[in-house]
Scaffold this motif. Structure first.
Motif, PDB file in Angstrom:
ATOM      1  N   UNK A 137      -1.330  -5.352  -3.577  1.00 33.63           N
ATOM      2  CA  UNK A 137      -2.536  -5.619  -4.771  1.00 33.63           C
ATOM      3  C   UNK A 137      -2.935  -6.950  -4.517  1.00 33.63           C
ATOM      4  N   UNK A 138      -2.862  -7.600  -4.017  1.00 33.22           N
ATOM      5  CA  UNK A 138      -3.267  -8.542  -3.479  1.00 33.22           C
ATOM      6  C   UNK A 138      -3.858  -8.291  -2.378  1.00 33.22           C
ATOM      7  N   UNK A 139      -3.196  -7.979  -1.594  1.00 33.17           N
ATOM      8  CA  UNK A 139      -3.923  -7.966   0.101  1.00 33.17           C
ATOM      9  C   UNK A 139      -5.101  -6.704  -0.507  1.00 33.17           C
ATOM     10  N   UNK A 140      -4.529  -5.466  -0.558  1.00 34.25           N
ATOM     11  CA  UNK A 140      -5.863  -4.761  -1.200  1.00 34.25           C
ATOM     12  C   UNK A 140      -7.216  -5.169  -2.625  1.00 34.25           C
ATOM     13  N   UNK A 141      -6.649  -5.781  -2.961  1.00 37.74           N
ATOM     14  CA  UNK A 141      -8.099  -6.311  -3.434  1.00 37.74           C
ATOM     15  C   UNK A 141      -8.859  -7.415  -3.204  1.00 37.74           C
ATOM     16  N   UNK A 142      -8.690  -7.422  -2.143  1.00 38.12           N
ATOM     17  CA  UNK A 142      -9.710  -8.777  -1.656  1.00 38.12           C
ATOM     18  C   UNK A 142     -11.277  -7.714  -1.170  1.00 38.12           C
ATOM     19  N   UNK A 143     -10.959  -6.691  -0.665  1.00 36.15           N
ATOM     20  CA  UNK A 143     -12.182  -5.792  -0.248  1.00 36.15           C
ATOM     21  C   UNK A 143     -12.957  -5.642  -2.030  1.00 36.15           C
ATOM     22  N   UNK A 144     -14.321  -5.600  -1.774  1.00 32.43           N
ATOM     23  CA  UNK A 144     -15.227  -6.068  -3.174  1.00 32.43           C
ATOM     24  C   UNK A 144     -15.656  -4.770  -3.472  1.00 32.43           C
ATOM     25  N   UNK A 145     -16.015  -3.640  -2.799  1.00 34.61           N
ATOM     26  CA  UNK A 145     -16.053  -2.368  -3.699  1.00 34.61           C
ATOM     27  C   UNK A 145     -14.537  -1.215  -4.019  1.00 34.61           C
ATOM     28  N   UNK A 146     -14.597  -1.588  -5.579  1.00 34.69           N
ATOM     29  CA  UNK A 146     -13.512  -0.180  -5.804  1.00 34.69           C
ATOM     30  C   UNK A 146     -12.985   0.209  -4.975  1.00 34.69           C
ATOM     31  N   UNK A 147     -13.811   1.176  -4.162  1.00 32.86           N
ATOM     32  CA  UNK A 147     -13.722   2.680  -3.021  1.00 32.86           C
ATOM     33  C   UNK A 147     -13.014   2.185  -2.019  1.00 32.86           C
ATOM     34  N   UNK A 148     -13.584   1.040  -1.254  1.00 33.36           N
ATOM     35  CA  UNK A 148     -12.703   0.162  -0.003  1.00 33.36           C
ATOM     36  C   UNK A 148     -11.584  -0.049  -0.662  1.00 33.36           C
ATOM     37  N   UNK A 149     -11.483  -0.325  -2.387  1.00 35.89           N
ATOM     38  CA  UNK A 149      -9.506  -1.492  -2.579  1.00 35.89           C
ATOM     39  C   UNK A 149      -8.475  -0.104  -2.408  1.00 35.89           C
ATOM     40  N   UNK A 150      -9.459   1.064  -3.228  1.00 34.69           N
ATOM     41  CA  UNK A 150      -8.290   2.489  -3.716  1.00 34.69           C
ATOM     42  C   UNK A 150      -8.335   2.609  -1.762  1.00 34.69           C
ATOM     43  N   UNK A 151      -9.253   3.004  -0.906  1.00 36.25           N
ATOM     44  CA  UNK A 151      -8.970   3.287   0.366  1.00 36.25           C
ATOM     45  C   UNK A 151      -8.299   2.178   1.315  1.00 36.25           C
ATOM     46  N   UNK A 152      -8.312   0.818   1.079  1.00 39.95           N
ATOM     47  CA  UNK A 152      -7.531   0.049   1.366  1.00 39.95           C
ATOM     48  C   UNK A 152      -5.904  -0.109   1.065  1.00 39.95           C
ATOM     49  N   UNK A 153      -5.925  -0.107  -0.477  1.00 42.14           N
ATOM     50  CA  UNK A 153      -4.608   0.562  -1.211  1.00 42.14           C
ATOM     51  C   UNK A 153      -3.872   1.644  -0.266  1.00 42.14           C
ATOM     52  N   UNK A 154      -4.566   2.980   0.046  1.00 42.77           N
ATOM     53  CA  UNK A 154      -3.509   3.754   0.498  1.00 42.77           C
ATOM     54  C   UNK A 154      -3.103   4.259   1.937  1.00 42.77           C
ATOM     55  N   UNK A 155      -4.321   3.341   2.544  1.00 35.07           N
ATOM     56  CA  UNK A 155      -3.731   3.240   4.248  1.00 35.07           C
ATOM     57  C   UNK A 155      -2.649   2.219   4.440  1.00 35.07           C
ATOM     58  N   UNK A 156      -2.876   1.387   3.694  1.00 27.74           N
ATOM     59  CA  UNK A 156      -1.601  -0.217   3.442  1.00 27.74           C
ATOM     60  C   UNK A 156      -0.478   0.426   3.613  1.00 27.74           C
TER      61      UNK A 156
END
Length: 191
Positions: A71-90
């Motif tokens: 969660x901490x790593x993916x929260x670095x993205x500015x936009x919610x859609x980018x955070x969600x994509x980063x989460x799914x990718x991770x």
């Protein structure tokens, strides 16, 4: 793997966590972990009261590594859609490191860690639901989609464990499909 010098409580947890991530909590046995460390079973009790204490320490590490750090790593993205994509990718990239989770939800009560598994589940669902809410979904719809996303991840783990090697799973592709399902707005009549 024999360890030189004193075996610390952290080394016991690390070795037990390695067993958990490969095959689940059933494999976290004092004798087996002692063997992995090249230690005696008796030395275990200098650091942990019993197997239950070791299992709880393993689950706390699981919570930190597989939830809070992600969660901490993916929260670095500015936009919610980018955070969600980063989460799914991770999550997809870490699929091979979560073998222990494939039985965890079934074993939690027997192992006395239902509270930790419930807390982790709630944290994961809340994080995804908050991102979906930022994307414009209502609270109830965001919660349903977050639960579905978690169910997909857990289901893939179950499928992989139960069908290997007969049904190959492309985690990246399946995760992309799950991401698309999570963020696609419902038809106008369902809103």
């Amino acid at each position: 793997m024999a360890q030189g010098g004193r075996i610390t409580a952290d080394k016991w947890v690390e070795a037990a966590y390695a067993r958990f991530t490969r095959t689940g909590l059933d494999s976290v046995r004092v004798e087996a972990v002692a063997r992995d460390l090249g230690a005696t079973k008796g030395s275990f009790y200098w650091h942990h009261a019993d197997r239950g204490a070791l299992v709880r320490a393993v689950m706390e590490r699981w919570e930190a590594e597989e939830t809070e750090h992600i969660i901490a790593a993916t929260s670095a993205e500015a936009e919610p859609r980018a955070r969600l994509r980063a989460l799914f990718t991770t999550v997809a990239a870490r699929a091979g490191r979560r073998g222990g989770e494939s039985r965890l939800y079934l074993d939690a009560e027997r192992e006395g860690v239902t509270d930790i598994v419930t807390r982790v589940t709630r944290r994961r669902v809340d994080f995804v639901a908050a991102l979906l809410a930022e994307l414009g979904f209502g609270a109830e719809e965001a919660e349903r989609r977050a639960l579905l996303a978690l169910a997909v991840v857990l289901g893939l783990q179950q499928l992989e464990r139960g069908t290997r090697p007969h049904i190959p799973l492309d985690h990246a592709l399946l995760t992309e499909t799950a991401f698309t399902m999570a963020v696609t707005p419902p038809p106008a009549r369902d809103r």
